[in-house]
Motif scaffolding. Structure first.
Motif, short mmCIF file in Angstrom:
data_model
loop_
_atom_site.label_atom_id
_atom_site.label_comp_id
_atom_site.label_asym_id
_atom_site.label_seq_id
_atom_site.Cartn_x
_atom_site.Cartn_y
_atom_site.Cartn_z
N ASP A 1 -1.85 2.83 3.45
CA ASP A 1 -3.03 2.20 2.86
C ASP A 1 -3.49 1.06 3.74
OD1 ASP A 1 -4.80 0.75 0.78
OD2 ASP A 1 -4.09 2.48 -0.33
N ILE A 2 -4.78 0.74 3.65
CA ILE A 2 -5.33 -0.39 4.41
C ILE A 2 -5.10 -1.70 3.68
CG2 ILE A 2 -7.64 -0.32 3.35
CD1 ILE A 2 -7.00 -0.76 7.12
N ASP A 3 -4.82 -1.62 2.38
CA ASP A 3 -4.68 -2.81 1.55
C ASP A 3 -3.20 -3.08 1.26
OD1 ASP A 3 -4.72 -4.80 -0.35
OD2 ASP A 3 -6.17 -3.82 -1.68
N PRO A 4 -2.65 -4.17 1.80
CA PRO A 4 -1.22 -4.45 1.58
C PRO A 4 -0.84 -4.57 0.10
CG PRO A 4 -2.14 -5.91 3.26
CD PRO A 4 -3.29 -5.18 2.65
N SER A 5 -1.77 -5.00 -0.74
CA SER A 5 -1.44 -5.20 -2.15
C SER A 5 -1.17 -3.90 -2.88
CB SER A 5 -2.58 -5.95 -2.86
OG SER A 5 -3.72 -5.13 -2.99
N GLU A 6 -1.58 -2.77 -2.31
CA GLU A 6 -1.37 -1.49 -2.98
C GLU A 6 0.01 -0.90 -2.71
OE1 GLU A 6 -3.08 -0.29 -5.24
OE2 GLU A 6 -4.99 -1.37 -5.05
N ILE A 7 0.70 -1.39 -1.71
CA ILE A 7 1.99 -0.81 -1.34
C ILE A 7 3.03 -1.16 -2.40
CG2 ILE A 7 3.81 -0.68 0.39
CD1 ILE A 7 1.12 0.51 1.29
N GLY A 8 3.57 -0.13 -3.05
CA GLY A 8 4.60 -0.34 -4.05
C GLY A 8 4.14 -1.04 -5.30
N LYS A 9 2.83 -1.16 -5.50
CA LYS A 9 2.31 -1.91 -6.66
C LYS A 9 2.69 -1.25 -7.98
CE LYS A 9 -2.12 -1.80 -7.84
NZ LYS A 9 -3.59 -2.00 -7.75
N VAL A 10 2.65 0.08 -8.00
CA VAL A 10 2.92 0.84 -9.22
C VAL A 10 4.23 1.62 -9.10
CG1 VAL A 10 2.09 2.67 -10.75
CG2 VAL A 10 0.48 1.00 -9.79
#
Length: 597
Positions: free
Chosen positions: A316-325
């Motif tokens: 992903d381009i957005d670090p906040s999405e990694i492992g968020k869920v």
């Protein structure tokens, strides 16, 4: 130049081809500057260099700009006045933020001396929009105006795309300025983070770890989201699948990122995904998530999503999405296209070729045994049959826009999408009224392409004033209203989970004659279809008409959206309805969550 002329010149320098907006006192200097710019820069064909499309209201303008952006991949532009003009843009801005759509919204504002005084048509837009947009600028220093507008475009299109709002007081628009023709705001923190992400590369060790896990898998699957389309990574995904043979299922926002007619395509997954896609997710042992965020429409119960997956990889381009869920075993933060190309090249160079014949056979059998289906013998018009008839003629090449509700899910299920940016829908926000103005924006992006709005009787009411925009600008847009005389998706939930109590959904608004409304707004071709035996010929005439066309279809009011994964349920507990084969017989249960749709 005046500040207003500076704004318009930056728009021209950024390559803006069309703008959408509604005038008002606080934005008049910019509108006048647009008028004068177009008069001074006529096109060879006699048209305007930067036409400004005026819709029925500002929300329509916002969704038109979003539709233009979604279809073209360019930054959409909306220009509105202060106060209610700007607040009417809140929903399109939040909708675009939720679906990662690049917009630049220019808002007029009361004079700087009047800000905070409750002046006429004043609203605290920087406060209101700050929670909805990627970024908001309130320009109180006229010397920063040029750099701010140019920076807004960079912010909107870079990294994870999104909407940027520029709030410009009227006195700033009237200030005399020197135009520099270059330069942006420093934004050192943002640019540093962006540079780190955009320059990120996969090392040999990263690639080796990924392929070590992949080669141990027997049932690997790609879960592709809207990031594939935003990153222009469809071709890279195609090449990766050709090289390694992983089947692909897509989110609602990812439709078109992989050719849905391909044998390895599993089409849509999630709450109303195809049964075979959801069962494949149940069965897989390896998940590669590409530009997808494991949202609640896909992973409503995270620990039950892909329960047999021994390894989950995420790019992903957005670090906040990694492992968020969901926890992941391998990840990469960076541009998706480059990451896929690097993985494919490394895998080919090292001779990796997963042996997936059994998995491919299993996927093919899932698609055969659990195919989409409905009551084909009904005397009532089935919405699925309408969409299949349109799809047979368009062959996955039309640009399809939708409102929100049952018709949205039917369109996602029954249309083929062979290329990116042919599917325009409000995904995360689920905004009724999106379909018609978004289709108008897409038609402005591609005057010669077939653009179809698939809408519902309740959804189109939200922005039905934009029918006049279609005919005013001579757009060859095709509009289908699937009329079940009510809020069909809400009623479906009420049938399943609220014992048939149709609170506020059994439409009391049912007096509108949609055909006559379309005719009143200038549609020469406007018809109602209410007989099954006329379906094929009517659809053929509708699509063949050379100009704007409006078709209302009176559908079976009890037609439902299936499959359906209820609240708190896993894919294994999916309700498939009466005509799609299920691996189990799940029972509906009382909803326990207020987050329903």
């Amino acid at each position: 130049m005046s500040g207003a002329e500076v704004i318009v010149q930056v728009l021209a320098d950024e390559g803006v081809g069309v703008m959408f907006g509604y005038s008002g006192g606080a934005i008049l200097p910019v509108y006048d500057a647009v008028f004068r710019y177009n008069a001074e820069h006529p096109r060879a064909d006699g048209g305007e260099a930067m036409p400004l499309v005026v819709p029925a209201n500002e929300q329509g303008a916002g969704f038109m700009a979003a539709g233009y952006a979604r279809a073209s991949g360019k930054v959409g532009v909306a220009i509105v006045t202060s106060g209610p003009g700007a607040t009417n843009m809140v929903t399109p801005v939040r909708d675009s933020m939720a679906d990662s759509v690049p917009l630049v919204v220019i808002c007029g504002q009361v004079g700087t001396a009047a800000i905070g005084s409750d002046a006429f048509q004043e609203a605290p837009i920087s406060n209101i929009m700050g929670a909805c947009a990627k970024h908001v600028f309130l320009v109180t220093d006229a010397a920063q105006l040029e750099a701010t507008v140019r920076t807004a475009f960079t912010l909107a299109r870079s990294g994870r795309p999104g909407p940027v709002v520029v709030d410009v007081p009227k006195d700033v628009q009237n200030t005399a300025l020197s135009f520099r023709g270059a330069g942006e705001l420093a934004l050192s923190g943002y640019r540093t983070r962006l540079r780190a992400v955009e320059q990120a590369t996969l090392s040999d060790a990263d690639c080796a770890t990924f392929f070590h896990a992949l080669m141990q898998a027997r049932r690997p699957l790609i879960y592709a989201g809207g990031g594939v389309i935003a990153a222009e990574a469809s071709a890279a995904l195609r090449a990766f699948v050709d090289a390694f043979g992983l089947p692909v299922t897509t989110t609602l926002m990812g439709l078109g990122g992989f050719d849905s007619t391909d044998p390895l395509a599993l089409h849509l997954l999630g709450m109303h995904g195809t049964a075979y896609a959801n069962y494949a997710v149940e069965d897989c042992d390896f998940v590669l998530a590409l530009g997808a965020r494991f949202d609640d429409r896909v992973a409503g119960v995270p620990h039950k999503f892909a329960p047999r997956a021994k390894f989950i990889a995420q790019i992903d381009i957005d670090p906040s999405e990694i492992g968020k869920v969901k926890p992941v075993g391998w990840h990469h933060i960076g541009p998706l296209q480059r990451a896929l190309e690097r993985l494919a090249a490394w895998g080919r160079a090292h001779g990796f070729k997963p042996q997936l014949a059994e998995w491919h056979a299993h996927v093919a059998e899932l698609k055969r045994a659990h195919a989409m289906n409905y009551d084909r013998e009904s005397a009532l018009i089935q919405p699925y049959a309408v969409l299949e008839a349109i799809n047979r003629r368009t062959r996955g090449r039309a640009i399809i826009s939708t409102g929100v509700g049952q018709h949205q899910m039917w369109a996602a299920q029954y249309f083929d999408f062979r290329a990116p940016r042919h599917w325009l829908t409000s995904g995360s926000m689920g905004t009724m009224g999106f379909g018609l103005p978004a289709a108008i924006g897409a038609q402005f992006a591609y005057r010669d392409k077939l653009v179809i709005d698939i809408d519902g009787d309740a959804s189109i009411r939200m922005n039905i004033g934009e029918l006049e925009t279609v005919t005013t600008y001579g757009l060859p847009l095709k509009i289908v209203v699937l009329n079940n005389v009510g809020d069909g998706m809400v009623r479906q939930w009420q049938k399943l989970y609220f014992k048939g109590r149709f609170a506020a959904s059994d439409k009391s608004l049912h007096k509108k004659d949609f055909v006559r409304a379309a005719q009143a707004d200038g549609f020469e071709w406007a018809r109602r279809l209410d007989r099954v035996d006329e379906l094929e010929t009517t659809i053929a005439d509708f699509l063949a008409f050379d100009g704007p066309a409006f078709l209302e279809v009176m559908i079976d009011p009890d037609a439902g959206v299936y499959p359906m994964v209820g609240p708190g349920a896993s894919y294994a507990q999916m309700i498939t309805g009466d005509f799609i084969a299920s691996r189990a017989a799940p029972a509906a249960h009382e909803a326990t969550t207020p987050h329903m749709f």
